[in-house]
Design an enzyme around this catalytic site. Structure first.
Site: not given
Length: 114
Positions: A22, A34
């Protein structure tokens, strides 16, 4: 951090790619790194399917892992189109990495088998 690994054949063609991790740039739903990586990678996979008719082998998990493998045995003209679309994806991902390098890392590896 989002880790991206691009696997190339000995001749430099893209065999597969993996994304994991992430970005942690911002809170969930507001993380532009992201979102950018997801849009570029999923968009490339969709473009490959839509524009060439090729369905790559995919593995996708809820934890953010994505693996895409170019199928073997494609006609040369179709294979070259797939390669061009995936090279375009890499250009876009590298652009994101240039600006947000503390949140995304791209690694290139060579496969020993063609």
């Amino acid at each position: 951090m989002i880790n991206i690994t691009i696997y190339r054949t000995e001749s430099g063609k893209i065999q597969s790619f993996e994304l994991s991790g992430h970005a942690l740039f911002a809170n969930r739903g507001k993380d532009i790194v992201c979102a950018g990586v997801s849009a570029v990678s999923v968009g490339a996979i969709n473009a490959v399917h839509e524009l060439t008719g090729v369905t790559p082998d995919l593995e996708h998990r809820e934890d953010g892992f994505l693996r895409c493998v170019v199928p073997g045995g494609l006609p040369e003209d179709v294979y070259e189109k797939v390669q061009l679309l995936l090279e375009g994806m890499i250009v876009s991902l590298r652009t994101i990495e240039e600006t947000y390098g503390e949140h995304i890392k791209i690694t290139f590896k060579k496969q020993e088998v063609e």
